[in-house]
Design an enzyme around this catalytic site. Structure first.
Site, PDB file in Angstrom:
ATOM      1  N   SER A   1      -9.562   1.854   2.774  1.00 21.74           N
ATOM      2  CA  SER A   1      -8.523   2.711   2.342  1.00 21.74           C
ATOM      3  C   SER A   1      -7.416   1.560   1.762  1.00 21.74           C
ATOM      4  O   SER A   1      -6.386   2.337   0.998  1.00 21.74           O
ATOM      5  CB  SER A   1      -7.683   3.607   3.551  1.00 21.74           C
TER       6      SER A   1
ATOM      7  N   LYS B   1       0.802  -1.107   0.165  1.00 19.18           N
ATOM      8  CA  LYS B   1       0.161  -0.006  -0.067  1.00 19.18           C
ATOM      9  C   LYS B   1       0.921   1.161   0.111  1.00 19.18           C
ATOM     10  O   LYS B   1       2.037   1.284   0.668  1.00 19.18           O
ATOM     11  CB  LYS B   1      -0.908   0.004   1.202  1.00 19.18           C
TER      12      LYS B   1
ATOM     13  N   SER C   1     -10.018  -1.164   7.431  1.00 19.03           N
ATOM     14  CA  SER C   1      -9.619  -0.882   5.791  1.00 19.03           C
ATOM     15  C   SER C   1      -8.701  -2.031   5.413  1.00 19.03           C
ATOM     16  O   SER C   1      -8.202  -1.648   4.135  1.00 19.03           O
ATOM     17  CB  SER C   1      -8.426   0.283   5.967  1.00 19.03           C
TER      18      SER C   1
END
Length: 506
Positions: free
Chosen positions: A181, A102, A205
């Protein structure tokens, strides 16, 4: 000379056999175990594997927008992994395996780390994030960064949208929510754009994109994985964990990234007592449901009454019973789950707003170079780039609210104590009173119960709704419960085998 010609012919034949074997390797849905078998039997190289994922990204990313940036050194890293393997020097199950991170997880390489914001483009980190360093030590190839919701959705953008990466799309139903997210990591794993991926979780998330994209996500116990070098929201809840296509893959990645980190000493030191000798892969047991006490939080299932989804969940509970689990049904953390979640949300909001300012300013202060040096600078940057940052659509009210805080004061301390009390008198009390090994909830609906107590959870694919959108089932427990959660999640996965790859064509 005849002997040399014979030797040369044998060498050519051997190369042809290897090339043919490599051609026959099934890249689609490849697991870590299959990849390592391919490495051992000569049917696969890290270079070929990386190239396969780069080709998949090239085909799919213009539509899915799951990847924000590809590592220009990935093929070189793969070649180094192949060379080390040729010398008999592999370093573990992730050696030569491409990993996607990420874009809030720092890497000290050619990749940017921006949390999706243009404000951090070009910034230079001092070192790899703790989890990234561990992946490198395990021999993994850092393939790319995934598209996050900008600032991990602390800025109230759409799920999976960032100024740098655009809008991530769900590969099963393009118009559906990719969720959370870590949406880019979830979508990339689902669409076979990386072998395995990492996400981060403040409150759902990791769990939510895993549920919505038919993949496995592990939210580890707080501190089991380091947050050092991660663009964080709050150290009270943030954790880093894997998002993969199988429980086994997720556990292999978890084993690689756990452990003490001097740059996140308090949290990782406190959680190190939970790490079992020999790691977590030993708990991948097909009989892992046998004898486990499974608590069903009925209040979280009520909103699905009359739907296909609830019928599927009921079938799954029957499967758990069939495989030896003791299902303790009709449990409630409170008489009114909605009121409980509202209470958590309001207090979480108070604490997180102040924590975000502290966290982002600390992260920026540790950079070698950055175009912005504080949260105040980020706000100014967004105002100066209203089109690129889509200020008209999303604004930055939460960033401004965070800027207006002044640390953890009396109000914030009251909110933090309230969250701890809600956890202690809620989930923790329930599980201890009923001697539960796990709670089962739909998707990420109960993520706040886990997040506010620093507790772990694992999402496993559970089914598809009437529109074809995936949904998962969550196995949640108390801090340090990873071994029993992994046993149950793996046994459930092997008994049901729900996951199907997306079938869309770009």
């Amino acid at each position: 000379m005849a002997w040399l010609r014979l030797q040369s012919a044998a060498a050519v034949l051997a190369l042809m056999v290897i090339a043919g074997a490599a051609h026959s390797f099934e890249f689609h849905e490849a697991t870590i175990d299959a990849i390592q078998l391919g490495f051992r039997n000569g049917s696969l190289t890290s270079t070929a594997l990386v190239q396969s994922y780069l080709d998949q990204i090239s085909r799919l990313n213009p539509l899915l927008r799951a990847v924000i940036e590809v590592n220009p050194d990935a093929l070189r890293q793969a070649a180094c992994a192949d060379a080390a393997r040729g010398r008999g020097q592999p370093t573990g199950v992730l050696h030569g395996v491409p990993v996607l991170l990420k874009d809030n997880i720092a890497t000290r390489d050619a990749l940017n780390t921006t949390a999706g914001s243009l404000a951090l483009l070009g910034s230079v980190v001092r070192r790899d994030a703790g989890v990234a360093a561990r992946l490198r030590r395990a021999g993994a190839v850092v393939l790319d960064k995934s598209n996050p919701s900008e600032w991990s959705e602390f800025r109230q953008v759409d799920n999976g949208w960032s100024a740098r990466g655009g809008q991530t799309r769900n590969p099963y139903v393009l118009s559906s929510d990719p969720c959370g997210s870590s949406a880019g990591s979830g979508v990339a794993a689902a669409a076979n754009m990386a072998a395995v991926t990492l996400g981060t979780d403040t409150d759902g998330s990791i769990l939510c994109p895993s549920s919505f994209n038919s993949v496995v996500g592990i939210r580890p116990t707080l501190g089991l994985t380091s947050r050092a070098g991660v663009v964080s929201i709050t150290p009270l809840q943030d954790t880093v964990g894997p998002i993969c296509r199988t429980v086994s893959d997720a556990v292999h990645v978890l084993d690689a990234v756990i452990g003490y980190d001097e740059h996140d000493a308090a949290a990782t030191g406190a959680a190190s007592k939970y790490i079992p000798p020999g790691g977590y892969a030993q708990f991948l047991r097909k009989d892992g449901l046998r004898g486990k006490r499974v608590g069903v939080l009925r209040g979280f299932f009520q909103s699905y009454a009359g739907t296909q989804r609830l019928r599927v969940y009921e079938q799954h509970l029957a499967t758990m019973r069939k495989h030896g689990a003791v299902v303790v049904d009709n449990l409630r953390v409170t008489a009114n789950p909605t009121a409980l979640l509202d209470d958590i949300s309001s207090n979480e909001g108070i604490a997180v707003v102040a924590e975000f300012k502290l966290s982002i300013n600390a992260y920026l202060a540790d950079l070698v170079y950055s175009p912005v040096h504080s949260l105040a600078d980020i706000i100014v940057f967004n105002n100066a780039h209203p089109i690129e940052e889509q200020m008209k659509d999303f604004g930055q009210d939460d960033l401004i609210a965070a800027q207006n805080t002044s640390g953890i004061g009396p109000v914030e301390r009251v909110a933090i104590r309230r969250l701890k009390k809600l956890s202690a008198n809620g989930l923790e009390k329930l599980m201890k009173e009923h001697q539960l090994d796990v709670i089962v909830t739909p998707g990420s609906d109960a993520s706040s119960l886990l997040a506010t107590g620093g507790h772990p959870g694992i999402i496993v694919p559970a089914g598809f709704n009437e529109q074809g959108v995936p949904f998962g089932i969550c196995f949640g427990g108390l801090q340090g419960y990873e071994p029993r959660l992994i046993e149950m999640a793996y046994a459930f996965e092997q008994a049901t085998k729900v996951r199907k790859p997306p079938m869309f064509k770009p």
